[in-house]
Design a protein around this motif. Sequence first.
Motif, short mmCIF file in Angstrom:
data_model
loop_
_atom_site.label_atom_id
_atom_site.label_comp_id
_atom_site.label_asym_id
_atom_site.label_seq_id
_atom_site.Cartn_x
_atom_site.Cartn_y
_atom_site.Cartn_z
N GLU A 88 0.35 61.62 41.76
CA GLU A 88 1.16 61.07 41.20
C GLU A 88 1.80 59.81 41.25
OE1 GLU A 88 4.38 63.73 42.46
OE2 GLU A 88 3.54 65.74 41.51
N LYS A 89 2.57 59.30 40.47
CA LYS A 89 3.09 57.82 40.51
C LYS A 89 3.99 57.87 42.00
CE LYS A 89 5.62 54.10 38.21
NZ LYS A 89 6.19 53.84 36.78
N PRO A 90 3.94 56.85 42.70
CA PRO A 90 4.93 56.79 43.73
C PRO A 90 6.35 56.70 43.30
CG PRO A 90 3.06 55.14 44.19
CD PRO A 90 3.00 55.63 42.76
N LYS A 91 7.25 57.54 44.28
CA LYS A 91 8.62 57.49 43.75
C LYS A 91 9.15 56.13 44.09
CE LYS A 91 8.85 62.63 43.81
NZ LYS A 91 9.75 63.64 44.37
N GLU A 92 10.11 55.58 43.57
CA GLU A 92 10.93 54.56 43.83
C GLU A 92 11.99 55.08 45.10
OE1 GLU A 92 13.00 53.17 40.08
OE2 GLU A 92 11.18 51.93 39.80
N THR A 93 12.04 53.91 45.83
CA THR A 93 13.02 54.34 46.97
C THR A 93 14.01 53.11 47.17
OG1 THR A 93 13.02 54.53 49.33
CG2 THR A 93 11.25 53.14 48.33
N LEU A 126 -7.30 38.81 48.92
CA LEU A 126 -6.17 38.12 49.24
C LEU A 126 -5.57 38.19 50.44
CD1 LEU A 126 -3.66 40.47 49.12
CD2 LEU A 126 -4.28 40.51 46.63
N LYS A 127 -4.87 37.39 50.83
CA LYS A 127 -4.02 37.45 52.35
C LYS A 127 -2.53 37.07 51.98
CE LYS A 127 -7.87 36.64 55.30
NZ LYS A 127 -8.37 35.64 56.42
N GLY A 128 -1.54 37.82 52.49
CA GLY A 128 -0.30 37.54 52.40
C GLY A 128 0.62 38.35 53.18
N ASN A 129 1.82 38.55 52.55
CA ASN A 129 2.97 39.28 53.29
C ASN A 129 3.95 39.86 52.15
OD1 ASN A 129 5.39 37.57 53.35
ND2 ASN A 129 3.80 36.15 54.25
N LEU A 130 4.64 40.81 52.23
CA LEU A 130 5.52 41.27 51.31
C LEU A 130 6.73 42.05 51.78
CD1 LEU A 130 4.99 44.35 50.38
CD2 LEU A 130 2.84 43.49 49.62
N SER A 131 7.72 42.15 50.99
CA SER A 131 8.93 43.14 51.25
C SER A 131 9.43 43.48 50.19
CB SER A 131 9.76 42.61 52.22
OG SER A 131 10.46 41.35 51.66
N LEU A 132 9.67 44.52 49.87
CA LEU A 132 10.30 45.04 48.36
C LEU A 132 11.13 46.58 48.74
CD1 LEU A 132 8.69 48.09 47.64
CD2 LEU A 132 6.75 46.27 47.71
N VAL A 133 12.05 46.53 47.76
CA VAL A 133 12.98 47.84 47.56
C VAL A 133 12.72 47.98 46.16
CG1 VAL A 133 15.23 48.61 47.61
CG2 VAL A 133 14.55 46.81 49.06
N SER A 134 11.81 48.96 46.04
CA SER A 134 11.29 49.44 44.82
C SER A 134 12.40 49.90 43.71
CB SER A 134 10.33 50.59 44.75
OG SER A 134 10.91 51.52 45.16
N LYS A 135 13.37 50.62 43.84
CA LYS A 135 14.38 51.17 43.09
C LYS A 135 15.36 49.97 42.55
CE LYS A 135 16.04 55.31 43.45
NZ LYS A 135 16.72 56.69 43.78
N GLN A 136 15.53 49.09 43.48
CA GLN A 136 16.58 48.14 42.88
C GLN A 136 15.77 46.78 42.58
OE1 GLN A 136 18.52 46.57 46.57
NE2 GLN A 136 19.22 48.66 47.16
N LYS A 137 14.15 46.89 42.28
CA LYS A 137 13.47 46.14 41.65
C LYS A 137 13.53 44.63 42.59
CE LYS A 137 12.95 48.20 37.53
NZ LYS A 137 13.24 49.48 37.70
N MET A 174 12.45 38.35 43.45
CA MET A 174 13.07 38.73 42.49
C MET A 174 14.14 40.00 42.82
SD MET A 174 10.12 39.64 39.50
CE MET A 174 11.30 40.29 38.43
N ASP A 175 15.12 40.00 42.44
CA ASP A 175 16.21 40.99 42.82
C ASP A 175 16.83 41.46 41.52
OD1 ASP A 175 18.23 42.62 44.10
OD2 ASP A 175 19.16 40.86 45.09
N GLY A 176 16.85 42.86 41.32
CA GLY A 176 17.20 43.59 40.26
C GLY A 176 16.54 43.14 38.83
N GLY A 177 15.25 42.85 38.99
CA GLY A 177 14.19 42.65 38.17
C GLY A 177 14.38 41.10 37.63
N LYS A 178 15.22 40.25 38.08
CA LYS A 178 15.17 39.10 37.97
C LYS A 178 14.83 37.89 39.03
CE LYS A 178 18.67 39.84 34.22
NZ LYS A 178 20.00 39.59 33.68
N GLY A 179 14.38 37.02 38.47
CA GLY A 179 13.99 36.02 39.68
C GLY A 179 12.77 35.16 39.39
N THR A 180 12.07 34.62 39.89
CA THR A 180 11.03 33.53 39.87
C THR A 180 9.48 34.03 40.39
OG1 THR A 180 11.36 32.59 42.01
CG2 THR A 180 12.57 31.59 40.26
N VAL A 181 8.56 33.68 39.57
CA VAL A 181 7.10 33.85 39.91
C VAL A 181 6.46 32.74 39.84
CG1 VAL A 181 5.18 35.04 39.13
CG2 VAL A 181 7.28 36.37 38.77
#
Length: 213
Positions: A88-93, A126-137, A174-181
């Motif tokens: 199953e697709k991971p649930k957003e949190t 690849l190498k790096g780091n990340l932080s995310l809140v999937s439900k809030q995009k 990104m926050d709320g699906g908006k931001g920079t890449v």
Amino acid sequence: MGEKVDGSVEIADLDYSLGGQIHLGGLKLKDESGDAGVALDDLTIAPSWNDLLHGRVVLSSVAISGLRLHVVKYADGTTNLDHYLHFEKPKETDKLVTVQKLDVSKVGVVIEQPDGTRISVDDFALKGNLSLVSKQKKFDVEIDPITLTLGVEKPDGALKLGVRDLQTGVSVHMDGGKGTVALHPTTASVFVAKAGMPDKQFDISLGGSTFTV
């Protein structure tokens, strides 16, 4: 995991302990004919146990090595993996998930198209780091470097093209699906080989670019 796989699951090594690392080695997900569409040499996760005990999802490090995918695409749009893997697709949190150190190496992907075209990705890392809140995009991602070799081969060797030794990086905020890449500076060697014609190869170097989404 067995109920998610119409075939067999092989695990050569599994080791974990409270307060220590979690290690999985020699994973193979095979279909009923014994073909391993998914294989993984090594996965090592080091949780930040103090953060976890206080309700924070923080992983000090995640190291993935030797992931191999063999994908066969059919004319109806499905793949061999669709036919025997049922995850199953991971649930957003709403929880903040942080990976302080991400290290991915020796990844290979082969995709076989219905017309016989073969697409391959080799030595992806690849190498790096990340932080995310999937439900809030909400995403904060820093990945550098990203390296890989990509190839496309038409049936009977009529045409081969791709890029070798590609190196780049990416930053996502990104926050709320908006931001920079932001795509970091990119270098690669491009090759083209066509039946009956001399092979061609040339180097490319691109400056970084930032996009607002």
